[in-house]
Design a protein around this motif. Sequence first.
Motif, PDB file in Angstrom:
ATOM      1  N   TYR A 152      29.953  75.165  24.184  1.00  0.00           N
ATOM      2  CA  TYR A 152      29.758  76.463  24.837  1.00  0.00           C
ATOM      3  C   TYR A 152      29.787  76.229  26.345  1.00  0.00           C
ATOM      4  O   TYR A 152      28.777  75.911  26.961  1.00  0.00           O
ATOM      5  CB  TYR A 152      28.437  77.095  24.393  1.00  0.00           C
ATOM      6  CG  TYR A 152      28.515  77.801  23.048  1.00  0.00           C
ATOM      7  CD1 TYR A 152      29.158  77.205  21.960  1.00  0.00           C
ATOM      8  CD2 TYR A 152      27.949  79.050  22.860  1.00  0.00           C
ATOM      9  CE1 TYR A 152      29.229  77.843  20.742  1.00  0.00           C
ATOM     10  CE2 TYR A 152      28.009  79.699  21.640  1.00  0.00           C
ATOM     11  CZ  TYR A 152      28.654  79.092  20.579  1.00  0.00           C
ATOM     12  OH  TYR A 152      28.734  79.724  19.368  1.00  0.00           O
TER      13      TYR A 152
ATOM     14  N   PHE B 280      31.572  82.195  28.705  1.00  0.00           N
ATOM     15  CA  PHE B 280      31.665  81.398  27.485  1.00  0.00           C
ATOM     16  C   PHE B 280      33.074  80.882  27.208  1.00  0.00           C
ATOM     17  O   PHE B 280      33.319  80.297  26.150  1.00  0.00           O
ATOM     18  CB  PHE B 280      31.132  82.197  26.293  1.00  0.00           C
ATOM     19  CG  PHE B 280      29.635  82.358  26.324  1.00  0.00           C
ATOM     20  CD1 PHE B 280      28.804  81.371  25.839  1.00  0.00           C
ATOM     21  CD2 PHE B 280      29.065  83.499  26.870  1.00  0.00           C
ATOM     22  CE1 PHE B 280      27.426  81.518  25.883  1.00  0.00           C
ATOM     23  CE2 PHE B 280      27.680  83.653  26.908  1.00  0.00           C
ATOM     24  CZ  PHE B 280      26.867  82.660  26.418  1.00  0.00           C
TER      25      PHE B 280
ATOM     26  N   TRP C 174      29.316  84.455  20.821  1.00  0.00           N
ATOM     27  CA  TRP C 174      28.369  84.410  21.939  1.00  0.00           C
ATOM     28  C   TRP C 174      27.576  85.700  22.084  1.00  0.00           C
ATOM     29  O   TRP C 174      26.448  85.691  22.576  1.00  0.00           O
ATOM     30  CB  TRP C 174      29.053  84.035  23.252  1.00  0.00           C
ATOM     31  CG  TRP C 174      30.141  84.917  23.801  1.00  0.00           C
ATOM     32  CD1 TRP C 174      31.477  84.671  23.807  1.00  0.00           C
ATOM     33  CD2 TRP C 174      29.978  86.181  24.493  1.00  0.00           C
ATOM     34  NE1 TRP C 174      32.163  85.693  24.428  1.00  0.00           N
ATOM     35  CE2 TRP C 174      31.266  86.619  24.862  1.00  0.00           C
ATOM     36  CE3 TRP C 174      28.879  86.968  24.825  1.00  0.00           C
ATOM     37  CZ2 TRP C 174      31.493  87.809  25.545  1.00  0.00           C
ATOM     38  CZ3 TRP C 174      29.087  88.165  25.511  1.00  0.00           C
ATOM     39  CH2 TRP C 174      30.380  88.573  25.864  1.00  0.00           C
TER      40      TRP C 174
ATOM     41  N   ALA D  23      21.745  79.966  25.657  1.00  0.00           N
ATOM     42  CA  ALA D  23      22.889  80.142  24.758  1.00  0.00           C
ATOM     43  C   ALA D  23      23.956  79.075  24.960  1.00  0.00           C
ATOM     44  O   ALA D  23      24.830  78.898  24.097  1.00  0.00           O
ATOM     45  CB  ALA D  23      23.499  81.526  24.963  1.00  0.00           C
ATOM     46  N   HIS D  24      23.919  78.356  26.081  1.00  0.00           N
ATOM     47  CA  HIS D  24      24.915  77.330  26.373  1.00  0.00           C
ATOM     48  C   HIS D  24      24.495  75.936  25.929  1.00  0.00           C
ATOM     49  O   HIS D  24      25.137  74.952  26.298  1.00  0.00           O
ATOM     50  CB  HIS D  24      25.218  77.315  27.876  1.00  0.00           C
ATOM     51  CG  HIS D  24      26.023  78.487  28.349  1.00  0.00           C
ATOM     52  ND1 HIS D  24      25.441  79.700  28.681  1.00  0.00           N
ATOM     53  CD2 HIS D  24      27.354  78.647  28.549  1.00  0.00           C
ATOM     54  CE1 HIS D  24      26.391  80.543  29.065  1.00  0.00           C
ATOM     55  NE2 HIS D  24      27.552  79.938  28.996  1.00  0.00           N
TER      56      HIS D  24
ATOM     57  N   LYS E 169      33.926  86.057  21.376  1.00  0.00           N
ATOM     58  CA  LYS E 169      32.850  87.004  21.673  1.00  0.00           C
ATOM     59  C   LYS E 169      31.971  87.259  20.453  1.00  0.00           C
ATOM     60  O   LYS E 169      30.746  87.435  20.586  1.00  0.00           O
ATOM     61  CB  LYS E 169      33.442  88.321  22.179  1.00  0.00           C
ATOM     62  CG  LYS E 169      32.384  89.355  22.560  1.00  0.00           C
ATOM     63  CD  LYS E 169      33.020  90.626  23.109  1.00  0.00           C
ATOM     64  CE  LYS E 169      31.947  91.639  23.507  1.00  0.00           C
ATOM     65  NZ  LYS E 169      32.542  92.886  24.053  1.00  0.00           N
TER      66      LYS E 169
END
Length: 281
Positions: free
Chosen positions: A220, A19, A27, A214-215, A24
Amino acid sequence: MKLHTIDAGHFKLDGGAMFSVVPKVLWERLIPADSNNHIPLAMRCLLIETEDRRILIDCGMGDKQDARWQGFYYRHGEGDLLGSLEKAGFGAEAITDVIPSHLHFDHCGGAVQWNQRRDGYELTFPNATYWAHREHWEWAMRPNPREKATFLTENLQPIQHSGHLQFLDEKKQTFGPFIEFLIMDGHTEKMLLPKIQLGQQTVVFTADLIPTAAHVPVNYLMSYDVRPLQTMLEKEAFLRQAVQENWILVSDHDATYEALTVQETEKGFRIKESGKLSEFI
């Protein structure tokens, strides 16, 4: 035409590397890390079955390297490239074409295996034509210091020497009437994203442009991208078209979700729906 997701196993990488500059605290809400800050990742491949061809997109990392090397990446799970292909009804000899999205080890390593004597290498798919973009192949054969550790000689030279290698760019990025390739240069030079017309639906294998669900947000990014600002530009244009045309996106590395669709919100691009590919097509 039929599409099959193929499970080539799971591995782990450092969450911070996956990431980049994203904190942190943000993500980890999406993919929790273990005590070593590693996150689980899939090596998902895509098999395109047509009337006369079986086209394999990506091959995972394979198992040629020794246990110490494999240990760096925490291989786990029951996924296996050839075993998953057999579950789909195909042996290695049935594959007609192998197309790695790019030649990083976790995408092309399974294309080459030990021979029976384990004193040399051979093609995993002996009847297949192996395809690459010429500029990406040349990039991988003369690697820059940033990517050198991920372009492995044992993955590339056996293909080059086999006589099975051809270059997609000399075919104008098309591969039959229902498959074309989008080309991205942010993650690495000339990465290929297969765009497949399946009846009225469009399915795109996102490779490492959007490695996990998640990207999806444009900012991201992975620290592995060689041109991160270009990745952002490519990703934004890609996602906008995906929203406009309601593309189904197949994720190569998401350990939970095989496929997803996206929407544009006030906060940017976000997941609309996610699940197994079979739930979308």
